[in-house]
Design a protein around this motif. Structure first.
Motif, PDB file in Angstrom:
ATOM      1  N   VAL A   1      -8.958  15.596  -6.962  1.00 41.45           N
ATOM      2  CA  VAL A   1      -8.118  14.541  -6.411  1.00 41.45           C
ATOM      3  C   VAL A   1      -7.000  14.142  -7.367  1.00 41.45           C
ATOM      4  CG1 VAL A   1      -9.490  12.616  -7.303  1.00 41.45           C
ATOM      5  CG2 VAL A   1      -8.241  12.352  -5.151  1.00 41.45           C
ATOM      6  N   SER A   2      -7.172  14.378  -8.651  1.00 43.35           N
ATOM      7  CA  SER A   2      -6.152  13.990  -9.628  1.00 43.35           C
ATOM      8  C   SER A   2      -4.840  14.731  -9.392  1.00 43.35           C
ATOM      9  CB  SER A   2      -6.644  14.270 -11.054  1.00 43.35           C
ATOM     10  OG  SER A   2      -7.754  13.464 -11.385  1.00 43.35           O
ATOM     11  N   CYS A   3      -4.919  15.984  -8.975  1.00 40.28           N
ATOM     12  CA  CYS A   3      -3.721  16.794  -8.762  1.00 40.28           C
ATOM     13  C   CYS A   3      -3.390  16.987  -7.287  1.00 40.28           C
ATOM     14  CB  CYS A   3      -3.873  18.164  -9.419  1.00 40.28           C
ATOM     15  SG  CYS A   3      -4.127  18.101 -11.208  1.00 40.28           S
ATOM     16  N   HIS A   4      -4.410  16.967  -6.434  1.00 37.77           N
ATOM     17  CA  HIS A   4      -4.195  17.297  -5.026  1.00 37.77           C
ATOM     18  C   HIS A   4      -4.290  16.103  -4.087  1.00 37.77           C
ATOM     19  CE1 HIS A   4      -4.115  21.541  -5.999  1.00 37.77           C
ATOM     20  NE2 HIS A   4      -5.250  21.426  -6.650  1.00 37.77           N
ATOM     21  N   GLY A   5      -4.673  14.932  -4.588  1.00 41.27           N
ATOM     22  CA  GLY A   5      -4.815  13.782  -3.717  1.00 41.27           C
ATOM     23  C   GLY A   5      -6.082  13.864  -2.883  1.00 41.27           C
ATOM     24  N   ARG A   6      -6.207  12.964  -1.912  1.00 35.35           N
ATOM     25  CA  ARG A   6      -7.403  12.905  -1.072  1.00 35.35           C
ATOM     26  C   ARG A   6      -7.360  14.000  -0.004  1.00 35.35           C
ATOM     27  NH1 ARG A   6     -10.765   8.468  -1.161  1.00 35.35           N
ATOM     28  NH2 ARG A   6     -12.022   9.808   0.198  1.00 35.35           N
ATOM     29  N   ILE A   7      -7.655  15.200  -0.451  1.00 39.91           N
ATOM     30  CA  ILE A   7      -7.692  16.356   0.448  1.00 39.91           C
ATOM     31  C   ILE A   7      -8.632  16.110   1.625  1.00 39.91           C
ATOM     32  CG2 ILE A   7      -8.443  18.776   0.607  1.00 39.91           C
ATOM     33  CD1 ILE A   7      -5.820  18.637  -0.733  1.00 39.91           C
ATOM     34  N   ASP A   8      -9.704  15.384   1.368  1.00 41.84           N
ATOM     35  CA  ASP A   8     -10.716  15.158   2.410  1.00 41.84           C
ATOM     36  C   ASP A   8     -10.217  14.266   3.543  1.00 41.84           C
ATOM     37  OD1 ASP A   8     -10.636  13.093   0.473  1.00 41.84           O
ATOM     38  OD2 ASP A   8     -12.545  12.323   1.194  1.00 41.84           O
ATOM     39  N   LYS A   9      -8.998  13.746   3.421  1.00 44.01           N
ATOM     40  CA  LYS A   9      -8.436  12.912   4.477  1.00 44.01           C
ATOM     41  C   LYS A   9      -7.225  13.572   5.137  1.00 44.01           C
ATOM     42  CE  LYS A   9      -9.919   8.417   2.678  1.00 44.01           C
ATOM     43  NZ  LYS A   9      -9.486   7.044   2.301  1.00 44.01           N
TER      44      LYS A   9
ATOM     45  N   THR B   1       8.246  24.169  -5.052  1.00 37.93           N
ATOM     46  CA  THR B   1       7.866  23.953  -6.444  1.00 37.93           C
ATOM     47  C   THR B   1       7.508  22.515  -6.755  1.00 37.93           C
ATOM     48  OG1 THR B   1      10.236  23.822  -6.980  1.00 37.93           O
ATOM     49  CG2 THR B   1       9.142  25.920  -7.373  1.00 37.93           C
ATOM     50  N   ILE B   2       8.420  21.575  -6.526  1.00 35.78           N
ATOM     51  CA  ILE B   2       8.138  20.214  -7.010  1.00 35.78           C
ATOM     52  C   ILE B   2       8.279  19.142  -5.943  1.00 35.78           C
ATOM     53  CG2 ILE B   2       8.872  20.781  -9.355  1.00 35.78           C
ATOM     54  CD1 ILE B   2      11.528  19.346  -8.752  1.00 35.78           C
ATOM     55  N   ASP B   3       8.500  19.493  -4.701  1.00 34.20           N
ATOM     56  CA  ASP B   3       8.786  18.479  -3.695  1.00 34.20           C
ATOM     57  C   ASP B   3       7.505  17.834  -3.172  1.00 34.20           C
ATOM     58  OD1 ASP B   3      10.175  16.873  -1.992  1.00 34.20           O
ATOM     59  OD2 ASP B   3      10.402  18.371  -0.434  1.00 34.20           O
ATOM     60  N   VAL B   4       7.313  16.558  -3.515  1.00 35.32           N
ATOM     61  CA  VAL B   4       6.183  15.813  -2.981  1.00 35.32           C
ATOM     62  C   VAL B   4       6.357  15.678  -1.469  1.00 35.32           C
ATOM     63  CG1 VAL B   4       5.029  13.565  -2.953  1.00 35.32           C
ATOM     64  CG2 VAL B   4       5.827  14.536  -5.113  1.00 35.32           C
ATOM     65  N   GLY B   5       5.306  15.957  -0.736  1.00 38.00           N
ATOM     66  CA  GLY B   5       5.367  15.888   0.716  1.00 38.00           C
ATOM     67  C   GLY B   5       5.536  17.241   1.383  1.00 38.00           C
ATOM     68  N   TYR B   6       5.674  18.303   0.603  1.00 42.06           N
ATOM     69  CA  TYR B   6       5.818  19.641   1.179  1.00 42.06           C
ATOM     70  C   TYR B   6       4.573  19.981   1.989  1.00 42.06           C
ATOM     71  CZ  TYR B   6       6.263  24.744   1.367  1.00 42.06           C
ATOM     72  OH  TYR B   6       6.335  26.050   1.790  1.00 42.06           O
TER      73      TYR B   6
ATOM     74  N   GLN C   1       1.640  18.517  -0.471  1.00 46.18           N
ATOM     75  CA  GLN C   1       1.713  18.282  -1.905  1.00 46.18           C
ATOM     76  C   GLN C   1       1.857  16.789  -2.152  1.00 46.18           C
ATOM     77  OE1 GLN C   1       4.236  20.947  -4.163  1.00 46.18           O
ATOM     78  NE2 GLN C   1       4.779  19.307  -5.581  1.00 46.18           N
ATOM     79  N   LYS C   2       0.935  16.223  -2.907  1.00 47.91           N
ATOM     80  CA  LYS C   2       0.922  14.788  -3.163  1.00 47.91           C
ATOM     81  C   LYS C   2       1.489  14.414  -4.527  1.00 47.91           C
ATOM     82  CE  LYS C   2      -0.869  12.677   0.434  1.00 47.91           C
ATOM     83  NZ  LYS C   2      -0.135  11.573   1.127  1.00 47.91           N
TER      84      LYS C   2
END
Length: 229
Positions: free
Chosen positions: A152-160, A40-45, A166-167
């Motif tokens: 990118v605002s919610c998902h971060g730099r997906i392209d990298k 749910t909320i863990d950054v880095g999952y 989860q960012k």
């Protein structure tokens, strides 16, 4: 003065009351556990997927638009997980009807075995959801994407990312922060999938966002019913 005594039949209710209290404690504890879990909320999952799909290759090096695979992101509340037919278009060189149309890309790769098996059997690839909001929270992708809130605002730099993780915390406080000050996260809607977008030289994201907010009549809301329906 005669003392008050509870009737003896109340004793028979004690196990029921105890059971209800125990169930309530387990329910609340379970909700807190799930609400604070990596799902749910863990950054880095970063779960392991059945297919090692590289966003760094597809969205980064090959510059594939997010909407090619997630084709409902600007039309519906949910960003669709790509169907096997979408993968097969490149990796078997076939269209939805199985007609060979192009040269296949890595059609014999063992890493793509689950995709080929899915196409042959008709069963979906069992992708693991990463950005999974609780059922009590409502989020509409199209309402954000069509008004200039970039991926990118919610998902971060997906392209990298070789493997997506989860960012952002996706917490209520994090969402409210944007709703109270959306300008820095707004860009021209036609550029929402351009991961490396930056304001033109001499301009700030806040100024551009303020203009977009004005032109699109964006009115962010903070009342409970906006997200809890």
């Amino acid at each position: 003065m005669q003392k008050f005594r509870f009737p003896t039949w109340l004793d028979r209710l004690l196990p029921v009351v105890g059971g209800l209290l125990a169930f309530g404690a387990l329910y609340v504890g379970g909700m807190l556990f799930v609400g604070a879990s990596p799902w749910t909320i863990d950054v880095g999952y970063q779960p392991t997927q059945p297919v090692p799909f590289s966003h760094a290759l597809h969205a980064g090096k090959l510059k594939m638009d997010c909407r090619y695979c997630h084709n409902t992101v600007d039309r519906a509340a949910f960003a669709a997980v790509p169907s096997t037919a979408t993968c097969i278009k490149c990796h078997r060189g076939a269209d939805e009807n199985g007609v060979i149309t192009t040269t296949a890309v890595r059609s014999k790769s063992p890493k793509l075995l689950p995709v080929r098996e899915s196409y042959a059997s008709g069963n979906s690839v069992l992708w693991v959801k990463i950005h999974d909001l609780p059922d009590y929270a409502y989020f509409n992708h199209s309402a954000h994407v069509r008004r200039g809130v970039a991926c990118v605002s919610c998902h971060g730099r997906i392209d990298k990312m070789e493997e997506v993780q989860q960012k952002k915390p996706l917490s209520m406080a994090w969402c409210l922060e944007c709703h109270r000050n959306p300008e820095p996260n707004l860009r021209p809607p036609e550029l929402v999938t351009q991961m490396d977008w930056a304001p033109p030289e001499g301009q700030s994201a806040e100024v551009i966002g303020a203009e977009i907010k004005k032109n699109l009549h964006i009115q962010t809301k903070e009342n409970c019913s906006t997200c809890h329906r």
